[in-house]
Design a protein around this motif. Sequence first.
Motif, PDB file in Angstrom:
ATOM      1  N   CYS A  83      66.804 126.741  35.415  1.00 44.05           N
ATOM      2  CA  CYS A  83      67.565 125.808  34.600  1.00 44.05           C
ATOM      3  C   CYS A  83      66.659 125.032  33.651  1.00 44.05           C
ATOM      4  O   CYS A  83      65.559 124.605  34.018  1.00 44.05           O
ATOM      5  CB  CYS A  83      68.304 124.819  35.498  1.00 44.05           C
ATOM      6  N   MET A  91      65.390 121.836  31.728  1.00 49.44           N
ATOM      7  CA  MET A  91      65.351 120.400  31.978  1.00 49.44           C
ATOM      8  C   MET A  91      64.405 119.753  30.978  1.00 49.44           C
ATOM      9  O   MET A  91      63.567 120.428  30.363  1.00 49.44           O
ATOM     10  CB  MET A  91      64.924 120.091  33.414  1.00 49.44           C
ATOM     11  N   GLU A 134      68.364 115.783  31.525  1.00 52.90           N
ATOM     12  CA  GLU A 134      69.142 116.964  31.152  1.00 52.90           C
ATOM     13  C   GLU A 134      68.608 117.579  29.860  1.00 52.90           C
ATOM     14  O   GLU A 134      68.025 116.900  29.017  1.00 52.90           O
ATOM     15  CB  GLU A 134      70.614 116.592  30.974  1.00 52.90           C
ATOM     16  N   PRO A 161      70.674 119.893  27.491  1.00 47.69           N
ATOM     17  CA  PRO A 161      71.954 120.591  27.262  1.00 47.69           C
ATOM     18  C   PRO A 161      71.849 121.832  26.394  1.00 47.69           C
ATOM     19  O   PRO A 161      72.755 122.679  26.420  1.00 47.69           O
ATOM     20  CB  PRO A 161      72.818 119.527  26.576  1.00 47.69           C
ATOM     21  N   GLY A 197      72.554 121.847  30.727  1.00 46.70           N
ATOM     22  CA  GLY A 197      72.307 120.482  31.161  1.00 46.70           C
ATOM     23  C   GLY A 197      72.545 120.228  32.630  1.00 46.70           C
ATOM     24  O   GLY A 197      72.009 119.260  33.187  1.00 46.70           O
ATOM     25  N   ALA A 198      73.329 121.046  33.303  1.00 44.53           N
ATOM     26  CA  ALA A 198      73.630 120.813  34.720  1.00 44.53           C
ATOM     27  C   ALA A 198      72.397 121.084  35.577  1.00 44.53           C
ATOM     28  O   ALA A 198      71.651 122.032  35.333  1.00 44.53           O
ATOM     29  CB  ALA A 198      74.782 121.706  35.159  1.00 44.53           C
ATOM     30  N   ARG A 207      67.100 117.916  40.102  1.00 42.37           N
ATOM     31  CA  ARG A 207      67.041 116.501  39.719  1.00 42.37           C
ATOM     32  C   ARG A 207      65.863 115.781  40.370  1.00 42.37           C
ATOM     33  O   ARG A 207      65.305 114.843  39.800  1.00 42.37           O
ATOM     34  CB  ARG A 207      68.342 115.786  40.094  1.00 42.37           C
TER      35      ARG A 207
END
Length: 702
Positions: free
Chosen positions: A15, A17, A37, A39, A46-47, A53
């Motif tokens: 992902c 970031m 995030e 996006p 962005g998730a 996280r």
Amino acid sequence: MTPTDTHCPYCALQCGMRLHPAAAPRDPGAPPVEVGERPDFPVNQGALCGKGRTAAAVLSRAARLTAPLVRDRAGGSLREASWDEALDRVADGLRRTAARHGAAAAGVFGGGGLTNEKAYLLGKFARVVLRTPNIDYNGRFCMSSAAAAHRAAFGLDRGLPFPLEDVAGTGCVLLAGANPAETMPPALRYFTRLRENGGRLIVVDPRRTRTAAQADLHLRPLPGTDLALARGLLHLMITEGYLDEEFIAARTTGFAGARAAAMAHWPERVEQITGVPVPQLHAAARLFGAAATGMVLTARGSEQHSKGTDTVRAWIDLCLATGKAGRPGSGYGCLTGQGNGQGGREHGQKADQLPGYRSLTDPAARAHVAGVWGVDPATLPGPGLSAYEMLDTAGTPGGVRALLVMGSNPVVSAPRAGHVTRRLRALDFLAVGDVVLSETAELADVVLPAAQWAEETGTTTNLEGRVILRQAAVEPPPGVRTDLEVLAGLAARLGTPDGFPTAPEAVFDELRRASAGGPADYAGIDYARIRAEAGVFWPCPGPDHPGTPRLFLDRFATPDGRARFSTAGHRPEAEPPDARHPLHLTTGRVTAQYQSGAQTRRVTELNAAAPGPFVELHPHLAERLGITEGEVVAVTSRRGRALAPARITAGIRPDTVFMPFHWAGDGRANTLTNPALDPVSKMPEFKVCAVRVEKLPAGGAP
């Protein structure tokens, strides 16, 4: 510090970031960056899951290694040392072992989390500096059965032959042995969109997972019976008229053998083997067969078996027979697990492969790579032992006697882990490079502290075959070096001072040349292009090539361009239950932990969400055994015993228990698992073994 666009260090979604400077004032030992995030990256938009996280937490000095460690004598404790002393000791240990027992006695064990640059240079180090055939990596425990099936059926292995976004637009997805809601949560959006768009979702899993709860149809086979289930569904495709005869004739070969195998798996027989009721078999066949487009996606639940390659090939046959392969919106794919599980197997840290996914036994491949490396092809060793075979024979005559481990924790992650731990202790010399003091590092003679994902630049290849760029945001702490610097230092000490760059982009440029013309061709990809295009799909043979988001649309990668059907039928698991071990154990992951847990178990927020191991039991089984919720129970296989609290749920089959595999110590699930190997992929049978579950006697363990 300005924000830095990069990627998560965990699963194969990779992902996107954005790292920001940590807000001041702060504790001097706190992480130097905060995760935000990003996006614009198309995969996750962005998730981020909880692991992503909190990824910066492991950058904290309190969570990591910040200096080399050495052990002065057997049984002694580790102490801090200088880098010169640590590297001298590693070089001396490898050199002495090779001199005493031969080059093959020095082994290298890599990891699916290493960047492409590290995986490439690690393979070069093993074959050029050590001249050993014995290099493999923990990705052998992850995608190897799917990779072998991909190559056999299609002539090429890439986890997904299409972008993940295509999942949302297909007509039906059959998801076998996968739980993306918990293992890669940002990917769940594609399955949600699938159903919003009118598509259907079939989930094959013995547990009612969060993913299965969202399915239109949930099939719950007995662990180890997916091959029979796939053959039974093909039987129904044939008998209920869902074959695409035109596609079979034009783009495949070998259907007669697959038909014969399928016809031996009539619905009533498949129900008897799998436990899936005949009406559910018919419902699954209708959903998949009637859809204009469709996909079969597998993960470890179908693959981690001693017949994993045959099982995946049977799922592929389902796609081929219905014309749902090599066409837009259709196909077979593997949901790769580790962060660089795809790239890690493409560029040379696997026992039988050279960079570019070339075969180590192909004379032309050997000549090409040797030319890039500036060595005689005759000096390159042949294929070596697979991952478990190397660990199983460690410290024995004929096995590896010295081992360099980078980015892996086999004490927790390997099957029959108690035996593997004993074998590692029996080595003449063990060196481990890692970011934390893992359970494997605790056994080492030398521990080398490695820079982390936010402290170094390098490429990875996500589950779609998209080559992306992790970019350094901060400097590593003093006393920490990158793996590329470690390999260069060792190579120089072992007599090869040239050919081991420490700049990641220089290594990647060499990797591009080594991969050029190979199945996984990266020649047209460079760092600037990755930044500009949010990643580039391989194969990409030249700078003017657009990359290849979707494979096989015109032809498959076999010599004649046709996909191959397979012929295997059901056979039992390697270790069926018996009177002493009457239950099936299956293993897997939970949302808040990752792989062996070496990093995530050091994050407070993740430990609060998933503090330790557990055993899932069905209420009927718990009642029969007199076990209550939360009670610590013993789970015993032929290889050992694990202790963990009971978690009672109707989401598991009554004949099956489940344990997550992230923890060490008494709750280590892989103490129990069976190392029986798939004959093609050398994948161990992690996903099913025979066990018994017992209450502990009052006052202590039995």
